[in-house]
Design an enzyme around this catalytic site. Structure first.
Site, mmCIF file in Angstrom:
data_model
loop_
_atom_site.group_PDB
_atom_site.id
_atom_site.type_symbol
_atom_site.label_atom_id
_atom_site.label_comp_id
_atom_site.label_asym_id
_atom_site.label_seq_id
_atom_site.Cartn_x
_atom_site.Cartn_y
_atom_site.Cartn_z
ATOM 1 N N SER A 22 0.834 -1.204 0.000
ATOM 2 C CA SER A 22 0.000 0.000 0.000
ATOM 3 C C SER A 22 0.872 1.259 0.000
ATOM 4 O O SER A 22 1.976 1.242 0.540
ATOM 5 C CB SER A 22 -0.857 -0.038 1.278
ATOM 6 O OG SER A 22 -1.963 0.800 1.179
ATOM 7 N N PRO A 23 0.388 2.344 -0.598
ATOM 8 C CA PRO A 23 1.208 3.571 -0.576
ATOM 9 C C PRO A 23 1.473 4.050 0.844
ATOM 10 O O PRO A 23 0.565 4.107 1.667
ATOM 11 C CB PRO A 23 0.356 4.588 -1.352
ATOM 12 C CG PRO A 23 -0.999 3.986 -1.493
ATOM 13 C CD PRO A 23 -0.860 2.521 -1.347
ATOM 14 N N GLN A 99 1.128 6.515 -6.521
ATOM 15 C CA GLN A 99 -0.071 7.264 -6.146
ATOM 16 C C GLN A 99 0.238 8.754 -6.309
ATOM 17 O O GLN A 99 1.216 9.239 -5.745
ATOM 18 C CB GLN A 99 -0.424 6.967 -4.687
ATOM 19 C CG GLN A 99 -1.715 7.627 -4.236
ATOM 20 C CD GLN A 99 -1.940 7.458 -2.746
ATOM 21 O OE1 GLN A 99 -1.094 7.817 -1.928
ATOM 22 N NE2 GLN A 99 -3.084 6.905 -2.385
ATOM 23 N N TYR A 186 -7.235 14.868 1.616
ATOM 24 C CA TYR A 186 -6.410 15.686 0.722
ATOM 25 C C TYR A 186 -7.310 16.330 -0.343
ATOM 26 O O TYR A 186 -8.523 16.169 -0.319
ATOM 27 C CB TYR A 186 -5.257 14.843 0.158
ATOM 28 C CG TYR A 186 -4.397 14.296 1.285
ATOM 29 C CD1 TYR A 186 -3.795 15.167 2.195
ATOM 30 C CD2 TYR A 186 -4.264 12.930 1.507
ATOM 31 C CE1 TYR A 186 -3.061 14.699 3.276
ATOM 32 C CE2 TYR A 186 -3.524 12.446 2.583
ATOM 33 C CZ TYR A 186 -2.930 13.332 3.467
ATOM 34 O OH TYR A 186 -2.216 12.869 4.540
ATOM 35 N N ARG A 234 -7.898 5.750 -5.134
ATOM 36 C CA ARG A 234 -8.117 5.461 -3.690
ATOM 37 C C ARG A 234 -9.135 6.454 -3.149
ATOM 38 O O ARG A 234 -8.995 7.665 -3.334
ATOM 39 C CB ARG A 234 -6.815 5.562 -2.894
ATOM 40 C CG ARG A 234 -7.056 5.451 -1.385
ATOM 41 C CD ARG A 234 -5.814 5.189 -0.567
ATOM 42 N NE ARG A 234 -5.513 3.758 -0.533
ATOM 43 C CZ ARG A 234 -4.723 3.181 0.388
ATOM 44 N NH1 ARG A 234 -4.144 3.905 1.326
ATOM 45 N NH2 ARG A 234 -4.507 1.892 0.377
ATOM 46 N N ARG A 332 1.367 -1.316 7.138
ATOM 47 C CA ARG A 332 2.259 -1.465 8.294
ATOM 48 C C ARG A 332 2.872 -2.859 8.385
ATOM 49 O O ARG A 332 4.034 -3.008 8.776
ATOM 50 C CB ARG A 332 1.511 -1.104 9.582
ATOM 51 C CG ARG A 332 1.255 0.384 9.693
ATOM 52 C CD ARG A 332 0.218 0.703 10.724
ATOM 53 N NE ARG A 332 -1.111 0.259 10.320
ATOM 54 C CZ ARG A 332 -2.206 0.488 11.034
ATOM 55 N NH1 ARG A 332 -2.132 1.152 12.175
ATOM 56 N NH2 ARG A 332 -3.381 0.072 10.600
HETATM 57 C C1 LIG Z 1 3.888 5.237 7.331
HETATM 58 C C2 LIG Z 1 2.581 5.300 6.589
HETATM 59 C C3 LIG Z 1 2.434 6.181 5.528
HETATM 60 C C4 LIG Z 1 1.231 6.210 4.800
HETATM 61 N N1 LIG Z 1 1.135 7.005 3.676
HETATM 62 C C5 LIG Z 1 0.076 6.870 2.845
HETATM 63 C C6 LIG Z 1 0.076 7.454 1.550
HETATM 64 O O1 LIG Z 1 1.078 8.018 1.072
HETATM 65 N N2 LIG Z 1 -1.054 7.333 0.812
HETATM 66 C C7 LIG Z 1 -2.163 6.641 1.264
HETATM 67 O O2 LIG Z 1 -3.164 6.576 0.557
HETATM 68 N N3 LIG Z 1 -2.152 6.028 2.448
HETATM 69 C C8 LIG Z 1 -1.047 6.103 3.238
HETATM 70 N N4 LIG Z 1 -1.017 5.385 4.413
HETATM 71 C C9 LIG Z 1 -2.136 4.488 4.729
HETATM 72 C C10 LIG Z 1 -1.839 3.063 4.259
HETATM 73 O O3 LIG Z 1 -1.681 2.980 2.845
HETATM 74 C C11 LIG Z 1 -2.945 2.095 4.696
HETATM 75 O O4 LIG Z 1 -4.132 2.475 4.048
HETATM 76 C C12 LIG Z 1 -3.164 2.097 6.202
HETATM 77 O O5 LIG Z 1 -1.934 2.104 6.899
HETATM 78 C C13 LIG Z 1 -3.976 0.885 6.660
HETATM 79 O O6 LIG Z 1 -3.350 -0.306 6.271
HETATM 80 P P1 LIG Z 1 -2.496 -1.217 7.308
HETATM 81 O O7 LIG Z 1 -3.390 -1.550 8.457
HETATM 82 O O8 LIG Z 1 -2.088 -2.433 6.507
HETATM 83 O O9 LIG Z 1 -1.316 -0.405 7.770
HETATM 84 C C14 LIG Z 1 0.159 5.377 5.171
HETATM 85 C C15 LIG Z 1 0.314 4.519 6.272
HETATM 86 C C16 LIG Z 1 1.502 4.457 6.960
HETATM 87 C C17 LIG Z 1 1.651 3.471 8.095
#
Ligand SMILES: Cc1cc2nc3c(=O)[nH]c(=O)nc-3n(C[C@H](O)[C@H](O)[C@H](O)COP(=O)(O)O)c2cc1C
Length: 390
Positions: A22-23, A99, A186, A234, A332
């Protein structure tokens, strides 16, 4: 058949499996340019076996950056660095996605690891640049955040054109998949949400009006992409706030995205919840956002991505087996264990002796793993990792 490891094709791009990194913003670019950090960071995910590796939200303009550390593709000079990132990802067998984003009223913030809030005097003293953000309306995101300058019609055209130019640069850099960031408060999501958009022109008010600008951007970007390049979007499927954007709006919006040729809706949530506030509607837990991916897939008839606290291979597989989503995004958990996909293949018995690992590691791990197994020890640390990750 293990669906997590079935191939899937979007337009001209075939993914080896359904596992997506994921981004994740790393806030470590140098004036919008990627650095050696990014090569190492993204390369290891590709080596770890994910089918698709997302490069973090990347800004379409200098002032659209969320933080001073965001990468950008707002000028041609930034293409070369991204091309290297793409090369590292692809040379390890994954497909590369990016993204693209404009931070809107949440621009000009602290880097997440330096506070994740509005910039302070101390940040400015430390050399961070501050600027007045833009948004749909002159309403700040939260206390302490700057009041955004509402975008004029010319301003909207400029942002739309910046998305198009950025998408073109991303294609030149070699990305296989482009994703528009319309989530997390955003710019594009803030047009959709009645919690951020208070305009009285044709871009505010009714649902149709609030969808207008994000759909204009989608149409323009789709027209600029080669036909074989998939376009993902997204969204925040819900604001989790009464009176905000709801899942029913997301279904309607996703139908429009489908009509415009979008290939997948990546279903996240939230982002308009102000700092310090709590929301009783939001109950986080494993797979808590999957119902949104499922409903949009069913009711809008478009492929979806599920994301959010999907940690174990079994949960990921069940989501796919139950036809609730088409791709599984992990964030994560990938930071914690970039080799998640390789472990998952072993978990399902698809490979036994590290055959799917990079050969530079596999010959040694196979010997070592054999010894561990002979000792009755488990190689599958996934459950333990999962507990530690949240
Ligand atoms: C360090 C970090 C940076 C993130 N940056 C972005 C981002 O650039 N774009 C986005 O859409 N979501 C971002 N997210 C959200 C993640 O893509 C994801 O949707 C969210 O962490 C939930 O997934 P998970 O439970 O597997 O971590 C970020 C999450 C983390 C932990």
């Amino acid at each position: 058949m293990v669906k997590l490891f079935e191939k899937i094709t979007f337009r001209g791009v075939e993914l080896d499996n359904r596992i997506v990194v994921s981004p994740m913003g790393m806030y470590s670019a140098d004036n919008g340019y990627v650095t050696p950090f990014h090569l190492v960071h993204y390369g290891k995910f590709a080596m770890g076996g994910a089918g698709l590796v997302f490069v973090e939200q990347t800004s379409v303009s200098r002032k659209g950056r969320i933080t001073n550390g965001d990468p950008g593709l707002w000028e041609d000079g930034q293409i070369d660095g991204m091309r290297q990132v793409v090369h590292v990802i692809k040379s390890h067998g994954a497909k590369a996605a990016i993204q693209i984003n404009h931070g809107g009223r949440k621009s000009s913030q602290q880097r997440a690891f330096r506070g994740n809030s509005h910039l302070t005097d101390r940040d400015i003293e430390m050399g961070e640049e501050s600027w007045v953000p833009t948004g749909p309306s002159d309403v700040p995101f939260s206390d302490g955040f700057q009041t955004p300058a509402p975008l004029s019609k010319e301003g909207l055209t400029g942002v739309r054109d910046a998305f198009v130019a950025t998408a073109r640069r991303a294609v030149l850099a070699g990305f296989d998949v482009i994703e528009l960031h319309m989530a997390h408060g955003y710019l594009l999501q803030s047009f959709l949400s009645p919690l951020a958009n208070f305009r009285t022109d044709e871009y505010g008010g009714s649902l149709e009006n609030r969808m207008r600008f994000p759909l204009e951007v989608t149409r323009a970007v789709r027209a600029a992409l080669p036909p074989a390049t998939p376009l993902f979007v997204r969204i925040s499927a819900t604001d989790w706030i009464d009176g905000g954007w709801e899942i029913e709006d997301s279904v309607i919006f996703s139908r429009k995205l489908k009509e415009l040729g979008v290939d997948l809706v990546d279903c996240s949530t939230g982002g308009n919840l102000r700092a310090g506030s709590t929301n009783a509607n939001l109950a986080r837990g494993p797979g808590y956002q999957v119902p949104f991916a499922e409903q949009i897939r069913r009711e809008a008839g478009i492929p979806t991505g599920a994301v959010g606290m999907i940690r174990t291979p079994d949960l990921a597989e069940n989501i796919l087996q139950d036809d609730r989503a088409d791709l599984i995004f992990l964030a994560r958990q990938m930071l914690f264990n970039p080799f998640w996909a390789l472990h998952a293949a072993e978990h399902f018995g698809l490979t036994g002796n590290f055959e799917n690992w990079p050969e530079q590691y596999a010959w040694w791990l196979a010997k070592w793993g054999g010894a561990l197994r002979a000792n009755g020890e488990s190689l599958d640390g996934l459950e333990r990792f999962s507990e530690a990750a949240e």
